[in-house]
Write a protein that holds these residues in place. Structure first.
Motif, short mmCIF file in Angstrom:
data_model
loop_
_atom_site.label_atom_id
_atom_site.label_comp_id
_atom_site.label_asym_id
_atom_site.label_seq_id
_atom_site.Cartn_x
_atom_site.Cartn_y
_atom_site.Cartn_z
N ILE A 96 -24.89 53.93 68.30
CA ILE A 96 -24.74 52.64 68.97
C ILE A 96 -25.48 51.57 68.18
O ILE A 96 -26.59 51.80 67.71
N VAL A 97 -24.85 50.41 68.03
CA VAL A 97 -25.49 49.31 67.33
C VAL A 97 -25.75 48.17 68.32
O VAL A 97 -24.88 47.80 69.10
N LEU A 98 -26.97 47.67 68.31
CA LEU A 98 -27.36 46.51 69.12
C LEU A 98 -27.36 45.30 68.20
O LEU A 98 -28.12 45.25 67.23
N ILE A 99 -26.50 44.33 68.50
CA ILE A 99 -26.38 43.12 67.69
C ILE A 99 -26.95 41.96 68.48
O ILE A 99 -26.42 41.61 69.54
N ALA A 144 -29.97 35.61 61.07
CA ALA A 144 -31.22 34.96 60.68
C ALA A 144 -31.71 34.01 61.76
O ALA A 144 -32.90 33.94 62.05
N GLN A 145 -30.77 33.27 62.36
CA GLN A 145 -31.12 32.29 63.37
C GLN A 145 -30.14 32.38 64.54
O GLN A 145 -29.06 32.97 64.41
N GLU A 146 -30.51 31.78 65.66
CA GLU A 146 -29.63 31.79 66.82
C GLU A 146 -28.36 30.99 66.59
O GLU A 146 -27.36 31.18 67.29
N THR A 147 -28.38 30.10 65.62
CA THR A 147 -27.19 29.30 65.30
C THR A 147 -26.34 29.94 64.20
O THR A 147 -25.32 29.38 63.81
N SER A 148 -26.74 31.11 63.70
CA SER A 148 -26.01 31.77 62.60
C SER A 148 -24.83 32.57 63.15
O SER A 148 -24.79 33.81 63.06
N ILE A 149 -23.88 31.87 63.72
CA ILE A 149 -22.75 32.54 64.39
C ILE A 149 -21.88 33.30 63.39
O ILE A 149 -21.45 34.43 63.65
N GLN A 150 -21.57 32.67 62.24
CA GLN A 150 -20.74 33.34 61.25
C GLN A 150 -21.40 34.61 60.72
O GLN A 150 -20.71 35.59 60.44
N GLN A 151 -22.70 34.59 60.60
CA GLN A 151 -23.41 35.79 60.17
C GLN A 151 -23.31 36.88 61.22
O GLN A 151 -23.15 38.06 60.89
N GLN A 152 -23.38 36.50 62.48
CA GLN A 152 -23.23 37.49 63.54
C GLN A 152 -21.82 38.08 63.55
O GLN A 152 -21.64 39.28 63.77
N ILE A 153 -20.83 37.26 63.30
CA ILE A 153 -19.46 37.75 63.18
C ILE A 153 -19.36 38.76 62.04
O ILE A 153 -18.73 39.83 62.17
N ILE A 186 -20.77 49.03 70.44
CA ILE A 186 -21.50 47.81 70.10
C ILE A 186 -22.06 47.22 71.38
O ILE A 186 -21.33 47.00 72.34
N VAL A 187 -23.37 46.96 71.39
CA VAL A 187 -24.00 46.21 72.47
C VAL A 187 -24.40 44.87 71.87
O VAL A 187 -25.16 44.83 70.90
N ILE A 188 -23.87 43.77 72.41
CA ILE A 188 -24.06 42.49 71.74
C ILE A 188 -24.58 41.40 72.67
O ILE A 188 -24.12 41.26 73.80
N ALA A 189 -25.58 40.67 72.15
CA ALA A 189 -26.05 39.43 72.77
C ALA A 189 -25.52 38.30 71.88
O ALA A 189 -26.16 37.94 70.89
N PRO A 190 -24.35 37.76 72.18
CA PRO A 190 -23.68 36.85 71.26
C PRO A 190 -24.32 35.46 71.22
O PRO A 190 -24.75 34.93 72.25
#
Length: 331
Positions: free
Chosen positions: A52-55, A88-97, A111-115
């Motif tokens: 399981i991956v926590l993102i 890296a940051q809470e605004t790094s949406i593309q990195q999270q994608i 996947i467990v995600i806090a988007p």
């Protein structure tokens, strides 16, 4: 007796000896094998532990460090293999994608995600579902309308009632005020569901106090430095401000830093998250109110729900955890 007879007798004697020795040693001829029988020396292979991956958004915010602690508790108790990945940051949406897409290639089971964003991550998570990877949503809710559009309305969500928490915190911040006053509202990321819920909750509390004028409502994107600079600009425009409600503690700490620098001890500040640093600021008389939304429980339940889904069990579609408003007076 002919030579041929002697040879037959010798062979018979040797055969009798072999049978006798086998019997004496306790050896028995193998019996017929039974269907499904397992030899004593054979063991059935155990299934590998679930992966399981926590993102999460970032580890720069202590809130997510607490969330990871909860997930690690579930890992230890459930015997799964947990990987934690963050932008890296809470605004790094593309990195999270990109992290979601990487997790698809690495073939995690869930996947467990806090988007960081309530809409932009949905297409990538749909790819994960198409690759037979289960998804659990925690903290910030993925937009229900878009989730339905992508056929993902059954993804379970775990969080708190952010609107009620912010409404109660803002009400505690301005409780007892009787005189005309000005207030600032410092928002989170405007495309995040929890940020909008907290903004709307605070607006509801301010609306019950017509003597308080909300002079500005702007976003600092959850960041301490951005909030510092934003509050500095707004306070120069609205020096009569007496209340600042921030949608998270990091932004509240940024506001407090500016107030300390400018010598303004007459402004009450509210936050949200009950971070250790915020509680320290509260003990020092610099923060008036915050909200504990139990990030440890969110991380723990997210992993537990993922494992239950992998086992074919059902979990609630929506889990709302309790929040607690914390004030200097301990209310």
């Amino acid at each position: 007796m002919t030579g041929s007879d002697r040879r037959r007798n010798l062979a018979f004697t040797i055969l009798i000896g072999i049978v006798f020795m086998s019997t004496a040693c306790g050896n028995k001829p193998p019996g017929p094998s039974l269907p499904g029988a397992v030899s004593k020396t054979e063991t059935k292979a155990s299934p590998p532990p679930a992966r399981i991956v926590l993102i999460m958004k970032t580890l720069a915010n202590p809130f997510f460090i607490e969330m990871e602690k909860g997930a690690r508790l579930a890992e230890k108790e459930q015997g799964i293999r947990l990987t934690v990945k963050t932008a890296a940051q809470e605004t790094s949406i593309q990195q999270q994608i990109a992290i979601v897409e990487e997790s698809i290639r690495e073939k995690y089971d869930a996947i467990v995600i806090a988007p960081g964003d309530s809409v932009e991550l949905i297409p990538a998570l749909k790819k994960a579902r198409d690759a037979h990877i289960l998804v659990v949503n925690i903290d910030n809710r993925l937009d229900p309308a878009f989730m339905k559009k992508f056929g993902m309305e059954d993804v379970p969500f775990i969080s708190v009632d952010n609107r009620a928490g912010a409404r109660n915190a803002a009400a505690a911040l301005i409780r007892g005020n009787k005189d005309p006053a000005q207030a600032l509202l410092i928002e989170g990321i405007r495309t995040a569901s929890n940020a909008e819920d907290r903004k709307n909750g605070a607006l509801e509390a301010f609306a019950l106090h017509p003597e308080i004028k909300l002079v500005a409502s702007e976003s600092a994107n959850w960041k301490i430095d951005e909030a510092h600079d934003l509050v500095a600009r707004l306070m120069q425009r609205f020096p009569g401000t007496r209340y600042i409600f921030c949608a998270n503690d990091m932004m509240a700490l940024g506001a407090i830093r500016y107030l300390d620098e400018s010598g303004r001890a007459d402004v009450l500040v509210g936050g949200f998250d009950a971070l250790p640093q915020a509680l320290t600021a509260m003990k020092a008389g610099k923060l008036a109110v915050t909200v504990d939304q139990n990030p440890v429980a969110q991380g723990r339940l997210g992993v537990e729900y993922a494992l239950k889904l992998l086992k074919g069990e059902t979990v609630p579609a929506l889990t709302v955890l309790n929040t607690s408003v914390i004030t200097r007076a301990g209310e």
